[in-house]
Design a protein around this motif. Structure first.
Motif, PDB file in Angstrom:
ATOM      1  N   SER A  54       0.834  -1.209   0.000  1.00 30.61           N
ATOM      2  CA  SER A  54       0.000   0.000   0.000  1.00 30.61           C
ATOM      3  C   SER A  54       0.863   1.251   0.000  1.00 30.61           C
ATOM      4  CB  SER A  54      -0.891   0.034   1.239  1.00 30.61           C
ATOM      5  OG  SER A  54      -0.099   0.233   2.389  1.00 30.61           O
TER       6      SER A  54
ATOM      7  N   SER B 216       0.451   3.548   2.065  1.00 28.54           N
ATOM      8  CA  SER B 216       0.749   3.796   3.473  1.00 28.54           C
ATOM      9  C   SER B 216       2.025   3.068   3.887  1.00 28.54           C
ATOM     10  CB  SER B 216      -0.414   3.317   4.338  1.00 28.54           C
ATOM     11  OG  SER B 216      -1.610   3.962   3.950  1.00 28.54           O
TER      12      SER B 216
ATOM     13  N   PHE C  77      -4.014  14.690  -2.395  1.00 27.16           N
ATOM     14  CA  PHE C  77      -5.291  14.039  -2.691  1.00 27.16           C
ATOM     15  C   PHE C  77      -6.483  14.999  -2.654  1.00 27.16           C
ATOM     16  CE2 PHE C  77      -8.725  11.024  -1.102  1.00 27.16           C
ATOM     17  CZ  PHE C  77      -8.987  10.497  -2.347  1.00 27.16           C
TER      18      PHE C  77
ATOM     19  N   ILE D  64      -0.193   9.077  -6.128  1.00 22.80           N
ATOM     20  CA  ILE D  64      -1.092   9.297  -7.263  1.00 22.80           C
ATOM     21  C   ILE D  64      -0.293   9.584  -8.540  1.00 22.80           C
ATOM     22  CG2 ILE D  64      -2.925  10.766  -8.202  1.00 22.80           C
ATOM     23  CD1 ILE D  64      -3.815  11.352  -5.333  1.00 22.80           C
TER      24      ILE D  64
ATOM     25  N   MET E  60      -9.817  10.357  -7.941  1.00 17.89           N
ATOM     26  CA  MET E  60      -9.057  10.153  -9.177  1.00 17.89           C
ATOM     27  C   MET E  60      -9.962   9.764 -10.333  1.00 17.89           C
ATOM     28  SD  MET E  60      -6.016   8.117  -7.414  1.00 17.89           S
ATOM     29  CE  MET E  60      -6.608   8.355  -5.740  1.00 17.89           C
TER      30      MET E  60
HETATM   31  C1  LIG Z   1      -3.798   6.724  -1.653  1.00 23.63           C
HETATM   32  C2  LIG Z   1      -2.773   7.651  -1.151  1.00 23.63           C
HETATM   33  C3  LIG Z   1      -1.922   7.291  -0.110  1.00 23.63           C
HETATM   34  C4  LIG Z   1      -2.086   6.011   0.672  1.00 23.63           C
HETATM   35  O1  LIG Z   1      -2.060   4.900  -0.112  1.00 23.63           O
HETATM   36  P1  LIG Z   1      -2.845   3.570   0.331  1.00 23.63           P
HETATM   37  O2  LIG Z   1      -2.517   2.629  -0.770  1.00 23.63           O
HETATM   38  O3  LIG Z   1      -4.299   3.930   0.408  1.00 23.63           O
HETATM   39  O4  LIG Z   1      -2.309   3.133   1.644  1.00 23.63           O
HETATM   40  C5  LIG Z   1      -0.936   8.194   0.239  1.00 23.63           C
HETATM   41  N1  LIG Z   1      -0.817   9.377  -0.379  1.00 23.63           N
HETATM   42  C6  LIG Z   1      -1.637   9.762  -1.374  1.00 23.63           C
HETATM   43  C7  LIG Z   1      -1.436  11.088  -2.031  1.00 23.63           C
HETATM   44  C8  LIG Z   1      -2.654   8.913  -1.784  1.00 23.63           C
HETATM   45  O5  LIG Z   1      -3.495   9.296  -2.761  1.00 23.63           O
END
Ligand SMILES: *Cc1c(COP(=O)(O)O)cnc(C)c1O
Length: 403
Positions: free
Chosen positions: A98, A100, A181, A209, A377
């Motif tokens: 992920s 995260s 985001f 992203i 997105m």
């Molecule tokens: C989605 C996202 C995350 C976290 O990613 P996960 O895969 O949901 O853990 C971190 N930073 C940004 C800018 C995101 O869009």
């Protein structure tokens, strides 16, 4: 106790009937009426991802000696990602499950790097703009770091002067997002990186992203500021494959300018009866399925294919943006660099618009800074319904104004 473990088994069909029944209450993401949670690169891409994931469903990415194929897939995907972010020959990284987790290991490397030079450091501090993902706090909690969030400029990008003002002897790292985001804008990465270089801090770029969108969108004609290893001072980048890479969920990467930080994400231990143990990232046992899906989609699409999709997404986003701008009483928040945006009504209550849009079958999410409707997105399943979305906004506003 709320639930009892099933006492007896059920027939295959009965199990799937139940699953289908549960699923029937979910949002129908294929309809494009939610712009969150699912990124779609087309039916052909989805088929490639699913078939590759199914082919590697049982293989374990923890057992690379047993599954050299998975080692190969992983090395390819990592190498291709490093190429996309303009990494040099000394770069390295790890695939994670992920964004995260990618942020967690990037900050762990930052912490280990700082602690190696200053072992007495207590509660190291990192400075991020207010718009940074909550994963920074999640990681900080696990790593014993303090996060300070600084204000944004009026255009919702990081205010580098505000970040500079927070630097103290405990500060080890700064970060920015590409894009963030909320408003879809890319932070002034070069400026933040210069601040990092000047103060000998670690610089992380959260490109969860953007890493798999910006390179292709630029090739399709979009202007998106540089945020990768071509920017001096950037030491780590988080890049999600399961967003604009169109892979299976459970695929992301932490990318590092230098392989010397590998011990921060590659774990090794041997003081137990089994002998030597090693793992990369947080998990031991890891599914090979998202790795295989990532490899297959990247191989299937190639640079050309991703550019073709980026062009379609940019067109849909432009249609959305200009459509929103043409609606009286609607304001786009800031000027997004990427297909993420927020908009707000000027003369009717936000909550009423949310209700009216929801009643028209849209899955609507709001945000708080400022209060607005958040469009996550944009990908290909939203493209065919942009006009319908705009129509619903016009109808909703007209209805609310008649009240
Ligand atoms: C989605 C996202 C995350 C976290 O990613 P996960 O895969 O949901 O853990 C971190 N930073 C940004 C800018 C995101 O869009």
């Amino acid at each position: 106790m709320l639930s009892q473990f099933p006492a007896t088994g059920r027939l295959h069909e009965a199990v799937f009937e139940e699953l289908a029944q549960f699923k029937s209450t979910d949002v129908d993401w294929r309809s494009g009426r939610t712009n969150f949670y699912v990124q779609f690169g087309g039916d052909d891409v989805l088929r490639v991802a699913k078939e590759a994931a199914a082919l590697f469903f049982s293989e374990n990415a923890h057992g690379l000696a047993a599954f050299p194929s998975v080692q190969r897939l992983q090395a390819d995907v990592l190498g291709w990602l490093l190429d996309l972010v303009q990494a040099g020959p000394l770069a390295d990284g790890c695939l994670t499950a992920s964004g995260s987790e990618s942020i967690l290991f990037s900050l762990k490397a930052a912490r280990d790097w700082a602690k190696a030079r200053r072992p007495d450091l207590v509660t190291p501090k990192i400075i991020v703009p207010r718009s940074a993902h909550p994963a920074f706090e999640k990681a900080a909690g696990l790593l014993g770091l303090e996060v300070v969030r600084t204000s944004l400029r009026p255009d919702y990008r990081a205010d580098v002067a505000a970040m500079r003002a927070q630097i103290c002897p405990r500060t080890i790292a700064v970060a920015g997002s590409a894009p963030q985001f909320g408003h879809g804008v890319v932070d002034p990465i070069a400026e933040i990186a210069a601040l990092a270089v000047e103060n000998n801090l670690w610089m992380h770029v959260d490109a969860c992203i953007g890493a798999l969108f910006a390179p292709f969108a630029r090739a399709a004609g979009a202007t998106i500021p540089a945020f990768d290893f071509s920017v001096d001072g950037v030491r780590s980048i988080s890049a999600d494959i399961h967003k604009y890479g169109f892979g299976a969920k459970g695929a992301s990467a932490a990318l590092f300018r230098h392989s010397c930080w590998r011990p921060s994400y590659a774990f090794a231990f041997d003081d137990w009866p089994i002998g030597s143990y090693g793992s990369v990232g947080l998990a031991g046992t890891r599914s090979a399925a998202p790795i295989a899906a990532a490899w297959a989609v990247m191989r299937y699409l190639g640079h050309d294919g991703y550019v073709r999709i980026a062009r379609q997404i940019l067109d849909a986003f432009e249609q959305l943006r200009s459509g929103l701008q043409s609606i009286d009483g609607v304001e786009i928040v800031g000027e997004p660099d990427t297909p993420v945006l927020a908009w707000r009504p000027r003369d009717v209550a936000l909550g009423d618009v949310v209700a009216a849009m929801s009643a028209r079958g849209w899955f609507v999410r709001t945000m708080t800074g400022p209060p607005a409707i958040h469009v996550g997105m944009i990908t290909l399943h939203q493209a065919p319904v942009v006009d319908a979305y705009l129509d619903s906004i016009r109808e909703s506003l007209a209805e609310l104004r008649r009240r």
